[in-house]
Scaffold this motif. Structure first.
Motif, short mmCIF file in Angstrom:
data_model
loop_
_atom_site.label_atom_id
_atom_site.label_comp_id
_atom_site.label_asym_id
_atom_site.label_seq_id
_atom_site.Cartn_x
_atom_site.Cartn_y
_atom_site.Cartn_z
N LEU A 177 -52.69 18.24 89.58
CA LEU A 177 -52.74 17.02 88.56
C LEU A 177 -54.46 16.70 88.54
O LEU A 177 -54.90 16.44 87.53
CB LEU A 177 -52.05 16.04 89.13
N LEU A 178 -55.07 16.53 89.72
CA LEU A 178 -56.37 16.07 89.63
C LEU A 178 -57.35 17.06 88.93
O LEU A 178 -58.26 16.61 88.21
CB LEU A 178 -56.93 16.25 91.52
N LYS A 179 -57.07 18.37 89.07
CA LYS A 179 -57.87 19.31 88.26
C LYS A 179 -57.65 19.09 86.74
O LYS A 179 -58.57 19.08 85.92
CB LYS A 179 -57.45 20.81 88.63
N GLN A 180 -56.33 18.87 86.33
CA GLN A 180 -56.04 18.74 84.94
C GLN A 180 -56.56 17.50 84.49
O GLN A 180 -57.14 17.49 83.14
CB GLN A 180 -54.81 18.72 84.69
N VAL A 181 -56.84 16.45 85.30
CA VAL A 181 -57.11 15.15 84.85
C VAL A 181 -58.86 15.20 84.56
O VAL A 181 -59.32 14.78 83.88
CB VAL A 181 -56.80 13.99 85.85
N ASN A 182 -59.32 15.64 85.54
CA ASN A 182 -60.69 16.07 85.39
C ASN A 182 -61.22 16.89 84.00
O ASN A 182 -62.27 16.68 83.42
CB ASN A 182 -61.26 17.25 86.54
N PHE A 183 -59.98 18.11 83.89
CA PHE A 183 -60.44 18.74 82.54
C PHE A 183 -60.53 17.71 81.41
O PHE A 183 -61.04 17.65 80.46
CB PHE A 183 -59.49 19.76 82.29
N ILE A 184 -59.40 16.96 81.62
CA ILE A 184 -58.86 15.91 80.18
C ILE A 184 -60.20 15.00 80.12
O ILE A 184 -60.54 14.89 78.95
CB ILE A 184 -57.74 15.16 80.56
N LYS A 185 -60.86 14.52 81.16
CA LYS A 185 -61.87 13.70 81.21
C LYS A 185 -63.30 14.56 80.65
O LYS A 185 -63.94 13.91 79.80
CB LYS A 185 -62.18 13.15 82.48
N GLU A 186 -63.26 15.62 81.08
CA GLU A 186 -64.51 16.61 80.47
C GLU A 186 -64.42 16.82 78.98
O GLU A 186 -65.35 16.50 78.27
CB GLU A 186 -64.51 17.74 81.22
N ILE A 187 -63.31 16.94 78.42
CA ILE A 187 -62.97 17.36 76.90
C ILE A 187 -63.21 16.21 76.15
O ILE A 187 -63.41 16.05 74.96
CB ILE A 187 -61.70 17.92 76.62
N ASP A 188 -63.30 14.98 76.66
CA ASP A 188 -63.58 13.74 76.00
C ASP A 188 -65.10 13.70 75.12
O ASP A 188 -65.01 13.52 74.18
CB ASP A 188 -63.62 12.58 76.90
N LYS A 189 -65.65 14.74 75.67
CA LYS A 189 -67.13 15.15 75.43
C LYS A 189 -66.97 15.57 73.91
O LYS A 189 -68.21 15.59 73.26
CB LYS A 189 -68.02 15.70 76.30
N LEU A 190 -65.84 16.23 73.64
CA LEU A 190 -65.88 16.89 72.16
C LEU A 190 -66.03 15.97 71.28
O LEU A 190 -66.51 16.39 70.06
CB LEU A 190 -64.55 17.63 72.24
N LYS A 191 -65.72 14.75 71.54
CA LYS A 191 -65.73 13.61 70.33
C LYS A 191 -67.16 13.54 69.94
O LYS A 191 -67.49 12.79 68.80
CB LYS A 191 -65.16 12.39 70.95
N TYR A 192 -68.30 13.72 71.17
CA TYR A 192 -69.57 13.43 70.72
C TYR A 192 -70.43 14.48 70.09
O TYR A 192 -71.49 14.55 69.66
CB TYR A 192 -70.24 13.02 72.00
N ILE A 193 -69.73 16.01 69.91
CA ILE A 193 -70.26 17.10 69.28
C ILE A 193 -70.31 16.93 67.62
O ILE A 193 -69.09 16.66 67.32
CB ILE A 193 -69.48 18.09 69.77
N GLN A 194 -71.41 16.31 67.12
CA GLN A 194 -71.35 16.25 65.71
C GLN A 194 -71.48 17.44 64.77
O GLN A 194 -72.25 18.64 65.24
CB GLN A 194 -72.61 15.60 65.22
N ARG A 195 -70.63 17.60 63.89
CA ARG A 195 -70.67 18.80 62.95
C ARG A 195 -71.50 18.43 61.78
O ARG A 195 -71.72 17.51 61.45
CB ARG A 195 -69.36 19.19 62.62
N LYS A 196 -72.03 19.35 60.97
CA LYS A 196 -72.83 19.17 59.83
C LYS A 196 -72.02 18.98 58.80
O LYS A 196 -72.52 18.08 57.87
CB LYS A 196 -73.62 20.38 59.46
N THR A 197 -70.67 19.24 58.78
CA THR A 197 -69.58 18.45 57.63
C THR A 197 -69.36 17.29 57.83
O THR A 197 -69.33 16.60 58.99
CB THR A 197 -68.59 19.48 57.78
N ARG A 198 -69.10 16.59 56.62
CA ARG A 198 -68.71 15.29 56.60
C ARG A 198 -67.41 15.04 56.48
O ARG A 198 -66.67 16.14 55.93
CB ARG A 198 -69.60 14.39 55.63
N LEU A 199 -66.86 14.02 56.73
CA LEU A 199 -65.42 13.52 56.49
C LEU A 199 -65.10 13.64 54.78
O LEU A 199 -66.00 13.25 54.07
CB LEU A 199 -65.26 12.12 57.09
N PHE A 200 -64.04 13.61 54.32
CA PHE A 200 -63.76 13.78 53.00
C PHE A 200 -64.02 12.46 52.41
O PHE A 200 -63.95 11.35 52.88
CB PHE A 200 -62.13 13.83 52.76
N ASN A 201 -64.78 12.39 51.25
CA ASN A 201 -65.58 11.56 50.45
C ASN A 201 -66.19 10.66 51.41
O ASN A 201 -65.84 9.38 51.22
CB ASN A 201 -64.14 10.81 49.82
#
Length: 199
Positions: free
Chosen positions: A6-30
């Protein structure tokens, strides 16, 4: 052992929150706002559920969902490489494999191995599930760009032929979605938001 997992899984869940900060070149619809990797992955997951019937082959939808949800997690370390980047190869899998081993390695061993295998299967693009997952990955930004007056195609002067080549991966997973995608590309040329190179 259960607590340790559980501790390892929670650490992973916290780590992947960083994905929200990775900006793509594409923009949202309209929109003028850039999409982030987490939004992209969520959208592909929804597209998979909604469009699964258009796969040319029977697919394990849960496996495709896993693929599209984890395929870009490696970009936390490796960063997002723009698909039309002429300086950096989009298939920088050596760098991404190191990232996959580190990030998925935060999980308990069995889960880590499963996630790395699913990520690798997506990258290889050989199985029916990987082909459909890649179809979704190529189809979403096409829809975004057509909604944004050409979007990244126009912004980076990407010619029709290059877009066509990159998007043709769609047909490996779904011939009907590919037919629709080609129609959108042709309409984009007619609207002047995607330019054909003249000889």
């Amino acid at each position: 052992m259960q607590t340790d997992n559980l501790l390892k899984q929670v650490n992973f869940i916290k780590e992947i929150d960083k994905l929200k900060y990775i900006q793509r070149k594409t923009r949202l619809f309209n929109s003028d706002r850039h999409e982030n990797d987490a939004e992209h992955s969520w959208h592909l997951a929804m597209m998979t559920i909604v469009l699964a019937e258009h796969s040319d082959k029977p697919i394990d939808v849960l496996k495709v969902l896993k693929m599209v949800l984890i395929h870009d997690i490696v970009e936390i370390d490796a960063g997002d490489t723009f698909i039309y980047d002429s300086q950096k190869n989009h298939t920088n899998t050596a760098e991404e494999l190191i990232a996959a081993k580190r990030i998925f390695g935060l999980l308990p061993t069995e889960q880590a191995e499963e996630f790395i295998a699913i990520w690798q299967e997506f990258e290889d693009g050989i199985t029916d599930e990987a082909k459909f997952a890649k179809s979704m990955d190529r189809f979403e930004p096409l829809l975004q760009n057509t909604s944004n007056n050409g979007g990244t195609w126009k912004e980076f002067n990407v010619p029709y032929q290059k877009v066509y080549e990159k998007k043709s991966a769609i047909k490996k997973g779904s011939s009907s979605i590919w037919e629709y995608a080609k129609k959108l590309l042709n309409e984009s040329v007619n609207k002047g938001i995607l330019l054909k190179e003249t000889s």
